[in-house]
Design a protein around this motif. Structure first.
Motif, PDB file in Angstrom:
ATOM      1  N   GLU A   1       0.842  -1.200   0.000  1.00 30.51           N
ATOM      2  CA  GLU A   1       0.000   0.000   0.000  1.00 30.51           C
ATOM      3  C   GLU A   1       0.873   1.244   0.000  1.00 30.51           C
TER       4      GLU A   1
ATOM      5  N   ALA B   1      -3.660   3.788  -0.601  1.00 30.29           N
ATOM      6  CA  ALA B   1      -4.068   3.109  -1.836  1.00 30.29           C
ATOM      7  C   ALA B   1      -3.428   1.729  -1.892  1.00 30.29           C
TER       8      ALA B   1
ATOM      9  N   ASP C   1      -7.613   7.742   5.229  1.00 30.74           N
ATOM     10  CA  ASP C   1      -8.654   7.037   4.459  1.00 30.74           C
ATOM     11  C   ASP C   1      -9.490   6.133   5.370  1.00 30.74           C
TER      12      ASP C   1
ATOM     13  N   LEU D   1      -7.722   5.972  -8.905  1.00 30.32           N
ATOM     14  CA  LEU D   1      -7.300   7.102  -8.077  1.00 30.32           C
ATOM     15  C   LEU D   1      -8.517   7.553  -7.290  1.00 30.32           C
ATOM     16  N   THR D   2      -8.448   7.434  -5.983  1.00 27.29           N
ATOM     17  CA  THR D   2      -9.620   7.775  -5.177  1.00 27.29           C
ATOM     18  C   THR D   2      -9.260   8.771  -4.086  1.00 27.29           C
TER      19      THR D   2
ATOM     20  N   PRO E   1      -4.395  12.102  -5.211  1.00 27.93           N
ATOM     21  CA  PRO E   1      -3.797  10.773  -5.024  1.00 27.93           C
ATOM     22  C   PRO E   1      -2.602  10.508  -5.928  1.00 27.93           C
TER      23      PRO E   1
ATOM     24  N   ASN F   1       1.343  10.181  -3.605  1.00 33.86           N
ATOM     25  CA  ASN F   1       2.047   8.900  -3.671  1.00 33.86           C
ATOM     26  C   ASN F   1       3.258   8.939  -4.599  1.00 33.86           C
TER      27      ASN F   1
END
Lengths: 382, 382, 382, 382
Positions: free
Chosen positions: B13, B18, C331, D20-21, D77, D81
């Motif tokens: 992750e 994610a 999240d 992508l959230t 997102p 990352n």
């Protein structure tokens, strides 16, 4: 034999103190002819222009040159040495993200007072004064700014100072994976026919930070400002002759010296047309030449993430509905049925276009620029 | 019709939470035949293997399958989504620099005690026990490490756990700009003739972290350990049949579904030879096949910085002294004379080689890997 | 006054032809004393060593120097000028991912034949011959390799050639966000007490590519090879005195000239102890000094992705179960209850450790190196 | 107890198909009060806002809420990352270089026709209609664009659609290494006094692509357009109350939950002032508050390459001539004399300024943004 000189221009320094330098080659013209400025490799990955400058120098060794020619390879020493993985970071300052070709300068507010002061003067005086004022404006930026300049401005302004001294300016770029195409100011459309480049983008009188705009917009604005007073000052006339082009030579990350020789000849065809060189050796090829206006040059962004098999050929009309690409999504494979989750997606447009370039990698996110295409294109010459 | 299933494997992750996931496709074999594991895209830019897996699935839909086949596209979800500029960061974890294909696990110390415990057991029992011990060893690493695992280890070990369950392992890669070539363990040289790949690298029994090594070295070491005791345990025999290959499909950053179909057929030719599929449709092409030993596969590092026009064709012998490339150095142009400062430098080797791949970009530093070449190569099959 | 000289060493060139250079400062000693080599900034982001070299030069201006001292700031001109975003790419070649401090050279096969040839010779002759053979070995690599060297090897070998000429070698590094710590060969443990550094890592006689190892391992192996023959050749004796340290000065991406002055004094305390400088001005501070063996220096990898509030203080024992960090996962926020999906996760170890450094960013993936800690540590001096 | 809900918004997908959230938390208000939208982490490295949202949720659990509050951590997102080396790429799309906070949308041409249609309507109707037209404008961009959207636009527009539904908008950012400061529209200057932030930047009614501008400029332009017709439509009135702020929380790449709690209280002090929450628990601190206009917020670019010891403290006036930083240039050390090549250079400005933030790394190129400073500042409150 042609008079030749070389200098090394200091355009910045790195954290270790290493100097950032750019080689400047000058060929002295022996007559009354337009002067020329040609640079290459402002974007790090767009290296082929350096090879074209090499071939230009090889060809010009034995050519009678009438106008001064300045050639600047490796114009951006930060960009052309900046690697991320195996590739060269192409388009922007790695610290700030700013596109290296959006940092040139034009302050439109100089036009009106200049025109007022120039009424009654002859064209050659106006031209000389305007060159001086543009160069002075850049030098003010370079030398008299208490808060300083960005790394990219310092490079761009020094190149621009050289470019302003010339009448004709060529900025050699490439696309990512790309056909050859030419950015041409609308008023210089006739000149586009002298390059061996089948696709021409006609750009308006709007400054957006690029070198071509930074060098032709001031003159075009000047012409318009005079015109508003009913005074004719034509930058397309033979005695003024101000033109700037961004020449997109093909794909980035590639050097091909044989193709570079062809491109050098194409540039000499244009310079011969402009009487910069005293020869009739270089004739433009017979080509179908397409053009479109900048507003009709469209980027098509990927409607999905995936891995792309680019299908559309560059440079020829693609009918509405014909696929540009098929996008693979192996996370979506289904064995039993086909349908909505089919891992192959075809993308197309609902109008006829000419594909000009596509993205450099097969891997795209949703929203990555997939293709750039001419829409509403027309034939310039057949 | 072939039994098909799909699962989504959670391999890590990101900072935002994610999930990093990998799709796993399984085809159920209906007979007594070797099982197969195929993965693609462990290096981010090496995407063509995903298209090959797509074509394999398309072809296997209507094929009688005897051995179980597991297919894993997008094996590395960090790598295949990591962009730097327009390109995908190819080879290493962007945080640590560690090559994604050097993180697999093999602890050779398990061999000797295992052999001692296995004396007198039959081959099938030994095989089953050894598979179990290898899988257990990986699961220990995955689940019982108080100091944790690196991001890459967590991905690699989960893939390796799947791979250890198979007899035949194919890891689909590409070079930067490259011809097709095959990494093949020395003992499996006969199998190399069933792939439509003209260049084979023969690799020794040395674990260096890659998936092919991590899956064949344990078996080869096991065979050798038995042999030292005078016991025959042949991993090349039809009933054991352990082979692993790294298949280099061509160039990175490209998807070509038509070429992928050819490559899928080449893999099926090998699987048919191994009786994994029940058909005789797939025959290897007639090719001149060259091979060399891994120690003779040489990287040639650029002797200078510059911009490279790559000249040597891939895949055919290049005579000693013939140029590999010419390197442009536009900072060194001189008009009056040619000589030491000539801006074009030709580079060559003083022995015959077969160029296999070259660097992905025309811009190289002094010391960038320019070409990889076969030296002391020989013809495997003509 | 101290004799001073400066040269500029050419260590490579970039794609544009830009030279990669390194400044080399030399102070001439005026007596019979060990010679010293100090370099800084091999990793791009680890800049503080340059400031320490500045302060060393300032202090040495007015110091009587007995042994020759060579100082090399900006040792890696690729690394220290390489930006990705706002930060300097720290640890590896951006093209290959190889750690810049794993490229030095040591070919252990030179030891045995050398020892055979040296039997009966006196220590000073052996020392001189061995220095010569090590330097020759590097020069062979630099100058006689038809397939060339990587960019990093070319830099590393040229630095190593300088380092081999010295008796005492200090390679100045930093951690990411870090306390001061010292990598010290096990045999040189007494010297560790002369640096103002409270944490010492004791490293074994194993070459793993770093500069300290590349310079002390050959001597240590030599001592051992003589010892196997029953011959005493002690590299710790005053007349041979070979020591190498990697000095970790604190955190990367920072210059602090005041702290650098303290660190310079700490180095001079060591050099005074070794009689390199003729003064008694520099005494080590009274400190509780902790040590652990390299095998007990553990990286702790994040068990999850998330955003990290680093809690554990550097440099003092942290009890088993005490939190190293808390990791936020927004999240996972739930309003109604707390529990499994609680967005705050505390991470700890089940043994007492001394935290030495942590990751440079708050954003971590599952598997990112969160902390490095001493385990099984002991007190060297109180 | 507060009504709470959470949803996961899909804002894009990566090459592997990975979604992508963005998590969206909603607290339902129970009265007639302004609604609030708060997001964090649009720039990848600017993570502290996520911790502030965590603390806001913790505090709001037990608070009577009158207006709806929407909270969006991890707003970007891709950015949050994306690692390059150890750090998070902060400010721009790694493919295009475009700043993530310059992609919001405002089409000023909607104002005039809207005003014409609204004459005679009451404020609440106008407000509702204008919200609807803004949301519709964004939805048109999201859903009806045949050439698609960039990755960043797709993210930004979906966030903006949420933001347009609120009256008060807070976009939580950080500087590189930075003091706390607040971007505040000129008309909302009184509100700035309710944040515990000592430095306020007053920004004009000019849209430059940021979220704060994208949400307050439409309303301000609307007010002005009405005013030109002599109609009063005051967005500062209690019943309309449209305000947007970019809150700069300190330095990037850091999570500190304790500081986040203070910042959450500071935001609640503002929300209490705006009657969004029904409490009088949160009072602004007594601070000397400085302000300057955006045109007077100056970036100071490094006049040279080098390694920087940042000297100027943040947040308090620095007299003209006092040093901002000293820059080390170890390639320039001279032993014999001091003078022009002195390796230490002090940089200062010739006017009084308040330093607000400095660059994230000690290594700077000539032209890197060294400091940002308030000039012509004034005291807002003492």
């Amino acid at each position: 034999m042609t008079q030749f000189s070389k200098e090394v221009m200091h355009v910045g320094e790195m954290a270790s103190g290493a100097a950032l330098t750019v080689p400047v080659y000058r060929l002295k013209g022996e007559g009354n002819a337009p002067s020329v400025y040609i640079q290459a490799n402002m974007h790090g990955a767009e290296v082929q222009g350096n090879a074209v400058i090499f071939q230009l120098l090889e060809l010009l060794r034995n050519t009678n040159i009438k106008g001064d020619i300045t050639l600047v390879p490796y114009a951006n020493p930060v960009g052309c040495n900046h690697k991320n993985g195996e590739y060269t970071l192409g388009r922007f300052d790695p610290i700030t993200g700013v596109n290296w070709n959006r940092m040139y300068h034009f302050d439109e507010s100089i036009i009106k007072p200049f025109v007022r002061d120039s009424i009654g003067k002859d064209d050659k005086t106006i031209e000389a004064n305007f060159k001086a004022i543009m160069i002075n404006s850049i030098e003010q930026k370079l030398d008299h700014n208490i808060f300083g300049l960005t790394t990219g401005q310092r490079i761009a302004y020094q190149l621009q100072r050289l470019a302003h001294q010339a009448d004709l300016v060529l900025d050699l770029h490439t696309g990512p994976i790309s056909s050859k195409h030419l950015y041409c100011p609308e008023y210089a459309i006739e000149s586009a026919k002298y390059f061996d480049i089948p696709h021409t983008l006609l750009i308006p009188n709007e400054f957006d930070g690029a070198l071509d705009e930074a060098t032709f917009c001031p003159w075009w604005k000047l012409e318009q400002a005079f015109a508003e007073l009913g005074i004719k000052f034509s930058i397309s006339s033979a005695h003024l002759n101000k033109e700037s082009f961004t020449v997109e030579l093909g794909s980035q990350e590639q050097i091909d010296l044989d193709v570079a020789l062809e491109d050098a000849k194409s540039i000499l065809s244009y310079l011969q047309y402009k009487n910069v060189i005293d020869t009739n050796e270089y004739q433009p090829q017979k080509l179908t030449r397409y053009a479109c206006y900048l507003k009709d040059y469209k980027a098509f962004y990927s409607p999905m993430g995936g891995m792309v098999d680019y299908l559309a050929e560059f440079g020829k009309p693609l009918k509405a509905g014909e696929p540009l690409a098929r996008i693979l999504r192996m996370d979506n494979y289904h064995f039993e049925e086909k349908g909505e989750a089919d891992p192959l997606h075809y993308v197309s447009l609902d109008q006829e276009v000419i594909p000009i370039l596509h993205f450099a990698s097969a891997s795209v996110n949703q929203g990555t620029e997939l293709y750039k295409v001419f829409t509403n294109f027309f034939i310039l010459e057949e």
